[in-house]
Design a protein around this motif. Structure first.
Motif, short mmCIF file in Angstrom:
data_model
loop_
_atom_site.label_atom_id
_atom_site.label_comp_id
_atom_site.label_asym_id
_atom_site.label_seq_id
_atom_site.Cartn_x
_atom_site.Cartn_y
_atom_site.Cartn_z
N ARG A 127 49.73 48.69 59.50
CA ARG A 127 50.66 47.58 59.23
C ARG A 127 51.73 47.38 60.30
NH1 ARG A 127 48.86 43.85 56.11
NH2 ARG A 127 50.96 43.18 55.61
N LYS A 147 52.33 44.04 61.57
CA LYS A 147 52.99 43.13 60.63
C LYS A 147 54.48 43.45 60.52
CE LYS A 147 49.38 40.81 59.22
NZ LYS A 147 49.24 39.36 59.07
N GLY A 195 49.32 41.34 40.63
CA GLY A 195 49.89 41.16 41.96
C GLY A 195 50.27 42.48 42.60
N GLN A 200 46.60 44.57 51.84
CA GLN A 200 47.23 44.97 53.10
C GLN A 200 46.49 46.13 53.77
OE1 GLN A 200 51.29 45.89 52.05
NE2 GLN A 200 51.83 43.74 51.75
N LYS A 250 41.77 45.54 52.74
CA LYS A 250 41.37 44.19 53.22
C LYS A 250 40.00 43.75 52.69
CE LYS A 250 44.08 45.02 57.31
NZ LYS A 250 45.19 44.32 57.65
N THR A 251 39.53 42.59 53.20
CA THR A 251 38.30 42.01 52.64
C THR A 251 37.05 42.49 53.40
OG1 THR A 251 38.61 40.12 54.08
CG2 THR A 251 39.39 39.88 51.83
N VAL A 255 39.45 37.15 48.12
CA VAL A 255 39.09 38.06 47.02
C VAL A 255 39.28 37.30 45.71
CG1 VAL A 255 39.83 40.16 45.80
CG2 VAL A 255 39.64 40.15 48.29
N CYS A 288 39.14 34.72 37.47
CA CYS A 288 40.04 34.86 36.31
C CYS A 288 41.25 35.70 36.67
CB CYS A 288 39.29 35.51 35.16
SG CYS A 288 37.80 34.67 34.69
N VAL A 296 42.69 36.34 40.49
CA VAL A 296 43.35 36.55 41.80
C VAL A 296 43.96 35.30 42.45
CG1 VAL A 296 43.08 37.50 44.13
CG2 VAL A 296 41.75 38.46 42.25
N HIS A 297 43.15 34.30 42.75
CA HIS A 297 43.55 33.29 43.72
C HIS A 297 43.96 32.00 43.01
CE1 HIS A 297 43.92 32.15 47.79
NE2 HIS A 297 42.97 31.23 47.77
N PRO A 298 45.26 31.73 42.91
CA PRO A 298 45.74 30.66 42.03
C PRO A 298 45.13 29.28 42.28
CG PRO A 298 47.57 32.03 42.74
CD PRO A 298 46.37 32.49 43.52
N ASN A 308 41.65 32.19 33.91
CA ASN A 308 42.36 33.24 33.17
C ASN A 308 42.55 32.85 31.71
OD1 ASN A 308 45.25 34.59 32.38
ND2 ASN A 308 44.05 35.93 33.70
N ASP A 322 41.24 45.90 38.96
CA ASP A 322 42.49 45.74 38.24
C ASP A 322 42.18 45.62 36.74
OD1 ASP A 322 45.22 44.90 37.77
OD2 ASP A 322 44.40 42.88 37.52
C1 LIG Z 1 47.21 38.30 44.80
C2 LIG Z 1 48.63 37.91 45.15
C3 LIG Z 1 49.57 38.99 44.67
C4 LIG Z 1 48.84 37.76 46.65
O1 LIG Z 1 50.12 37.22 46.78
P1 LIG Z 1 51.13 37.52 47.96
O2 LIG Z 1 51.50 38.95 48.02
O3 LIG Z 1 52.20 36.51 47.88
O4 LIG Z 1 50.20 37.23 49.14
P2 LIG Z 1 50.60 36.98 50.60
O5 LIG Z 1 50.28 35.54 50.86
O6 LIG Z 1 51.96 37.48 50.93
O7 LIG Z 1 49.53 37.89 51.31
C5 LIG Z 1 49.62 39.29 51.39
C6 LIG Z 1 48.35 39.74 52.06
O8 LIG Z 1 47.27 39.57 51.14
C7 LIG Z 1 46.27 38.72 51.69
N1 LIG Z 1 45.75 37.90 50.58
C8 LIG Z 1 46.46 37.19 49.67
N2 LIG Z 1 45.62 36.63 48.76
C9 LIG Z 1 44.37 37.02 49.11
C10 LIG Z 1 43.08 36.80 48.55
N3 LIG Z 1 42.87 36.09 47.41
N4 LIG Z 1 42.00 37.36 49.17
C11 LIG Z 1 42.17 38.10 50.27
N5 LIG Z 1 43.36 38.37 50.84
C12 LIG Z 1 44.45 37.82 50.26
C13 LIG Z 1 46.99 37.89 52.75
O9 LIG Z 1 46.07 37.47 53.73
C14 LIG Z 1 48.00 38.88 53.27
O10 LIG Z 1 47.41 39.76 54.20
P3 LIG Z 1 48.27 40.27 55.48
O11 LIG Z 1 49.61 40.73 54.94
O12 LIG Z 1 47.45 41.38 56.06
O13 LIG Z 1 48.41 39.07 56.36
C15 LIG Z 1 48.95 36.54 44.49
O14 LIG Z 1 47.99 35.61 44.89
C16 LIG Z 1 49.01 36.62 43.00
O15 LIG Z 1 49.98 37.07 42.42
N6 LIG Z 1 47.93 36.13 42.35
C17 LIG Z 1 47.88 36.03 40.90
C18 LIG Z 1 47.51 37.33 40.28
C19 LIG Z 1 47.70 37.21 38.82
O16 LIG Z 1 48.83 37.25 38.34
N7 LIG Z 1 46.58 37.05 38.08
C20 LIG Z 1 46.62 36.83 36.65
C21 LIG Z 1 46.40 38.07 35.83
S1 LIG Z 1 44.90 38.94 36.21
#
Ligand SMILES: CC(C)(COP(=O)(O)OP(=O)(O)OC[C@H]1O[C@@H](n2cnc3c(N)ncnc32)[C@H](O)[C@@H]1OP(=O)(O)O)[C@@H](O)C(=O)NCCC(=O)NCCS
Ligand SMILES: CC(=O)OP(=O)(O)O
Length: 333
Positions: free
Chosen positions: A89, A92, A131, A139, A142-143, A150, A174, A176-178, A281, A309
């Motif tokens: 890191r 970063k 989260g 971090q 990674k993917t 993801v 359900c 991760v990715h809003p 979700n 998770d």
């Molecule tokens: C997942 C989550 C925490 C990431 O948010 P964040 O910390 O603000 O993310 P950031 O944009 O700061 O990214 C942090 C790192 O994660 C990576 N990242 C974020 N979302 C990603 C995803 N869906 N897939 C892959 N990588 C991802 C970014 O590229 C970044 O990498 P880097 O720091 O090496 O550049 C956020 O999308 C989230 O809270 N999602 C909802 C989760 C949730 O509450 N689900 C409902 C209950 S299950």
């Protein structure tokens, strides 16, 4: 044999090492005891050793003594993991001093153990939000190569349901990715089809869900799903996929024939891809609670190592199941 029984048996054969960062949490500790008793995986528990031993005694857990226990706050190898984290890191802006502090966070230490090759996978989230579980994973681990996003799938076990002849549907995203773009939604569909195949043993038939079927509504949100379907077909020509479809058109044959005549997926879908995290979700929790589905997951897809998770509402058995799935996933990586 039920799906989970098969997965648990496979996990037994693999003997993978899974780290549980919430090592002092009641359901986690009870799950660890069962996993070690049944030899479903080797376990690393993170947490205070004295507290783990005291709680194990209090709850008459006999097998947690077989776990490796690491106390993040009193860790003789702290510098080794801090160095690893710093290397990953520093670009970063993370300093070595900050890395040292982060190694005391069990969720960071768990992913560092995976990165260092000391654990094959991780299961957490019984008391931490998604989260917080995902951030260190993104971090540090990674993917997978070729994957940018993801996502989280649920295996929804629904027995004796006329719309679920295989007793299982796979829902995503359900967890991760809003708000995915069309291209990210296409990637989520492809990842979910792979999960349906490799974990649930299904021949995936993917429905890209919307509030419209084949142009019945006109809206930018429907256009996104149509575009995602097109991209998914282009990226994965082998995939059986159709969209945009409403949920009834996707799983009810008589409705599918009526709303989407000629579709090979309508009325037969076993993989449901939701247009956003909100919809995915909410839908999985409603089907779990109102229809009595067993919801296994979220199984995270697209991560370079298996990190899964839990819902904070999970049971001991949910944790055991997810550890078995994590072990199975790690064998395929
Ligand atoms: C997942 C989550 C925490 C990431 O948010 P964040 O910390 O603000 O993310 P950031 O944009 O700061 O990214 C942090 C790192 O994660 C990576 N990242 C974020 N979302 C990603 C995803 N869906 N897939 C892959 N990588 C991802 C970014 O590229 C970044 O990498 P880097 O720091 O090496 O550049 C956020 O999308 C989230 O809270 N999602 C909802 C989760 C949730 O509450 N689900 C409902 C209950 S299950
Ligand atoms: C997956 C999920 O919704 O998790 P939680 O219930 O912990 O928010």
């Amino acid at each position: 044999m039920t799906l989970m029984k098969t997965i648990r048996e496979n996990a037994q054969k693999l003997s993978k090492c899974i780290v549980l960062p919430e090592g002092t949490e009641e359901r986690t500790l009870k799950a660890a005891d069962y996993i070690l008793k049944e030899k479903l995986a080797r376990i690393i528990l993170l947490g205070n050793k004295t507290e783990i031993e005291r709680k194990s005694q209090e709850w008459s857990l006999q097998f947690t003594t077989n776990a490796r226990i690491i106390d993040p706050l009193n860790n003789p190898d702290k510098e080794k993991y801090a160095e690893l984290l710093y290397e990953i890191r520093k670009s970063k802006g993370l300093t070595y001093e900050e890395a040292l502090v982060l190694t005391e966070d069990p969720l960071y230490l768990a992913t560092l153990l995976i990165k260092a090759g000391e654990a094959d996978g991780e299961v957490a989230g019984a008391m931490n939000s998604t989260g917080n579980v995902l951030r260190p994973a993104f971090q540090i681990v990674k993917t997978m190569p070729g994957i940018s996003v993801v996502s989280g799938a649920f295996l929804m076990i629904l027995k004796d349901n006329p719309y679920v002849p295989e007793n299982i549907l796979v829902f995503a995203d359900c967890a991760v990715h809003p708000d995915p773009t069309a291209s990210e939604l296409a990637e989520i569909a492809i990842s979910t089809a792979r999960t349906a195949q490799s974990i649930a043993g299904l021949e995936p038939r993917v429905a890209m869900l919307s509030f419209s079927t084949k142009g019945s509504a006109k809206h930018a949100l429907c256009d996104k799903v149509i575009e995602a379907t097109r991209i998914a077909k282009e990226k994965a020509p082998w995939l059986q996929i159709d969209g945009e479809l409403q949920a009834d058109a996707a799983i009810v044959e008589s409705v599918g024939i009526h709303k989407a005549p000629g579709s090979l997926i309508a009325g037969k879908a076993n993989v449901l891809v939701f247009p956003s995290l909100e919809t995915g979700n909410i839908a999985y929790k409603l089907v779990q609670r109102l229809a009595g589905a067993e919801a296994i997951g979220p199984v995270l897809q697209g991560m370079a190592a298996p990190i899964n998770d839990l819902s904070r509402g999970c049971s001991v058995s949910d944790i055991v199941n997810l550890v078995a799935i994590t072990a199975t996933q790690s064998a395929g990586m």
